[in-house]
Scaffold this motif. Sequence first.
Motif, mmCIF file in Angstrom:
data_model
loop_
_atom_site.group_PDB
_atom_site.id
_atom_site.type_symbol
_atom_site.label_atom_id
_atom_site.label_comp_id
_atom_site.label_asym_id
_atom_site.label_seq_id
_atom_site.Cartn_x
_atom_site.Cartn_y
_atom_site.Cartn_z
ATOM 1 N N UNK A 47 0.912 -1.267 0.032
ATOM 2 C CA UNK A 47 -0.069 -0.084 -0.003
ATOM 3 C C UNK A 47 0.775 1.284 0.110
ATOM 4 N N UNK A 48 2.059 1.234 0.800
ATOM 5 C CA UNK A 48 2.753 2.310 0.670
ATOM 6 C C UNK A 48 3.381 2.522 -0.760
ATOM 7 N N UNK A 49 3.760 1.574 -1.257
ATOM 8 C CA UNK A 49 4.599 1.566 -2.493
ATOM 9 C C UNK A 49 3.531 2.446 -3.582
ATOM 10 N N UNK A 50 2.318 1.789 -3.220
ATOM 11 C CA UNK A 50 1.289 1.879 -4.625
ATOM 12 C C UNK A 50 0.679 3.446 -4.422
ATOM 13 N N UNK A 51 0.330 3.909 -3.192
ATOM 14 C CA UNK A 51 -0.014 5.001 -2.772
ATOM 15 C C UNK A 51 0.835 6.273 -2.865
ATOM 16 N N UNK A 52 2.210 5.748 -2.750
ATOM 17 C CA UNK A 52 3.126 6.903 -3.139
ATOM 18 C C UNK A 52 3.416 7.094 -4.570
ATOM 19 N N UNK A 53 3.009 6.374 -5.408
ATOM 20 C CA UNK A 53 2.900 6.428 -6.700
ATOM 21 C C UNK A 53 1.672 7.282 -7.229
ATOM 22 N N UNK A 54 0.407 7.248 -6.523
ATOM 23 C CA UNK A 54 -0.637 7.982 -6.570
ATOM 24 C C UNK A 54 -0.491 9.429 -6.126
ATOM 25 N N UNK A 55 0.240 9.773 -5.025
ATOM 26 C CA UNK A 55 0.495 11.010 -4.618
ATOM 27 C C UNK A 55 1.521 11.595 -5.609
ATOM 28 N N UNK A 185 -8.147 -16.206 4.250
ATOM 29 C CA UNK A 185 -7.663 -15.064 5.039
ATOM 30 C C UNK A 185 -6.591 -14.199 4.788
ATOM 31 N N UNK A 186 -5.593 -14.945 4.007
ATOM 32 C CA UNK A 186 -4.431 -13.878 3.506
ATOM 33 C C UNK A 186 -5.156 -12.939 2.474
ATOM 34 N N UNK A 187 -5.841 -13.466 1.524
ATOM 35 C CA UNK A 187 -6.169 -12.787 0.250
ATOM 36 C C UNK A 187 -7.179 -11.605 0.855
ATOM 37 N N UNK A 188 -7.954 -11.824 2.207
ATOM 38 C CA UNK A 188 -8.789 -10.944 2.719
ATOM 39 C C UNK A 188 -8.144 -9.918 3.414
ATOM 40 N N UNK A 189 -6.921 -10.346 3.929
ATOM 41 C CA UNK A 189 -6.155 -9.223 4.633
ATOM 42 C C UNK A 189 -5.561 -8.148 3.659
ATOM 43 N N UNK A 190 -5.220 -8.755 2.584
ATOM 44 C CA UNK A 190 -4.818 -8.066 1.249
ATOM 45 C C UNK A 190 -5.553 -7.217 0.703
ATOM 46 N N UNK A 191 -6.752 -7.745 0.514
ATOM 47 C CA UNK A 191 -7.680 -6.942 -0.105
ATOM 48 C C UNK A 191 -8.421 -5.868 0.767
ATOM 49 N N UNK A 192 -8.421 -6.156 2.082
ATOM 50 C CA UNK A 192 -8.867 -4.834 3.045
ATOM 51 C C UNK A 192 -7.945 -4.004 3.095
ATOM 52 N N UNK A 193 -6.792 -4.124 3.033
ATOM 53 C CA UNK A 193 -5.751 -3.174 2.906
ATOM 54 C C UNK A 193 -5.309 -2.311 1.788
ATOM 55 N N UNK A 194 -5.120 -3.328 0.576
ATOM 56 C CA UNK A 194 -4.603 -2.637 -0.688
ATOM 57 C C UNK A 194 -6.060 -2.267 -1.084
ATOM 58 N N UNK A 195 -6.535 -1.346 -1.134
ATOM 59 C CA UNK A 195 -7.878 -1.091 -1.878
ATOM 60 C C UNK A 195 -7.984 -0.069 -3.199
ATOM 61 N N UNK A 196 -8.155 -0.344 -4.159
ATOM 62 C CA UNK A 196 -8.070 0.171 -5.343
ATOM 63 C C UNK A 196 -8.832 1.609 -5.338
ATOM 64 N N UNK A 197 -9.741 1.693 -4.739
ATOM 65 C CA UNK A 197 -10.500 3.126 -4.761
ATOM 66 C C UNK A 197 -9.470 4.174 -4.105
ATOM 67 N N UNK A 198 -8.583 3.634 -3.066
ATOM 68 C CA UNK A 198 -7.810 4.557 -2.294
ATOM 69 C C UNK A 198 -6.777 5.281 -3.404
ATOM 70 N N UNK A 199 -6.560 4.537 -4.422
ATOM 71 C CA UNK A 199 -5.418 5.099 -5.247
ATOM 72 C C UNK A 199 -6.158 6.385 -5.874
ATOM 73 N N UNK A 347 -9.610 -5.112 -11.227
ATOM 74 C CA UNK A 347 -9.103 -3.706 -11.235
ATOM 75 C C UNK A 347 -7.898 -3.416 -10.719
ATOM 76 N N UNK A 348 -7.501 -4.038 -9.491
ATOM 77 C CA UNK A 348 -6.259 -3.902 -8.963
ATOM 78 C C UNK A 348 -5.007 -4.170 -9.905
#
Length: 394
Positions: A47-55, A185-199, A347-348
């Motif tokens: 999330x840090x990596x992708x959101x940094x690009x969005x910023x 559960x792993x995919x759920x943890x990833x999916x609830x943190x790396x959220x496409x709409x947050x980009x 989408x992600x």
Amino acid sequence: MSSRRTKSGFIIAAAFIGPGTVTTASLAGAGFGFHLVWALLFSVLATVILQDMAVRLGFATRAGMSHALSNQIKNPLLRRGILLLVVCAIGVGNAAYESGNLTGAAIGLNNIAGLGIPIWSCLLGALAIVLLWLGQYRLIENVLVSLVAVMALVFVLTFAVSQPDWQQMAEQLFTPHLSADSLTTILALIGTTIVPYNLFLHASLVAQSEQESPHEASHYRRQSALAISTGGLITLFIVATAMQAFYGQSESLHAGNLARQLAPLLGDYAQWFFAVGMFAAGLTSAITAPLAAAYALTGALNKPADLRSPWFRGIWLCIILVGIGFSLTGTRPLVAILFAQAANGLLLPVIGLLLLYMMNFHPALGRLKNNWLANLGGVSVILLIVWLSWQKFA
């Protein structure tokens, strides 16, 4: 917006810590202890990596991500397809998820004052409508940042009084699990943190801020990393608390017994801690989900991304009203949720690849374009997510 720096990074933290995150993190801790913390750490780093690009994209282009995609993709058929995917995944998805956001916050408040979940959902939906309708960015920002602070305080205190077994947590942290049983559960943890709409949300918030100099970009990048890491730390505390209360116990965790099962750890205060935490998590997502959808869809439809424009207000209002409607009926829009999950899963990786393309070739980026390390990080994140999804559904 005024010339003062915005707290866009903390709005993103508020966006991804919702009832879904609380539930998923609790299930991870209850079912697997600290064995799945590696997935949470990966999610936060990704999330840090992708959101940094969005910023950087929002800062350099002074436009939201939908506008950037529309301008960068020259093939009209491909452009329409990508924008249609954005509309389906974010528009339909956020409308479907909004009922869960309102219900999660309502469950928290209903534990304090039993007015009933439908009544609380209506009141919370009305609060979100009033807050967004006022169109005052600073007010929205201050409310969301305050709710993040409340969540942090509640979940940190909950963890602190749970008498954590540090040795057991350390042992499980360094013995990660990746199995068929844990993959969901792993995919759920990833999916609830790396959220496409947050980009889309992050790029738009930064694009609309008053930037005094090119050096401001470094401030927003540092703030983004700090805020997302804070959100990840809050999620880690939720995992750890659920581990102390449920891991290895005969009774399984579910929404109905979470507050009650925390009683041995928190005593008479368990109900209040759970209520305040769920309320803060639910309300932040109930505000940011329609806000993000409005930014993404106005960009996709080439409409003004202004807090007080009719199109912008119409989009977020529809999403909140749909959420209230499903909350009142007590039903979950399962078809819409499944459709949204599938669309978001597609989408992600697509948005991730397009984001990488834009971060290397967009003419407005200049010195803010990706270096080799950012490209390596972005490609690694996308490949690992695709591989884990393949393992689940292959």
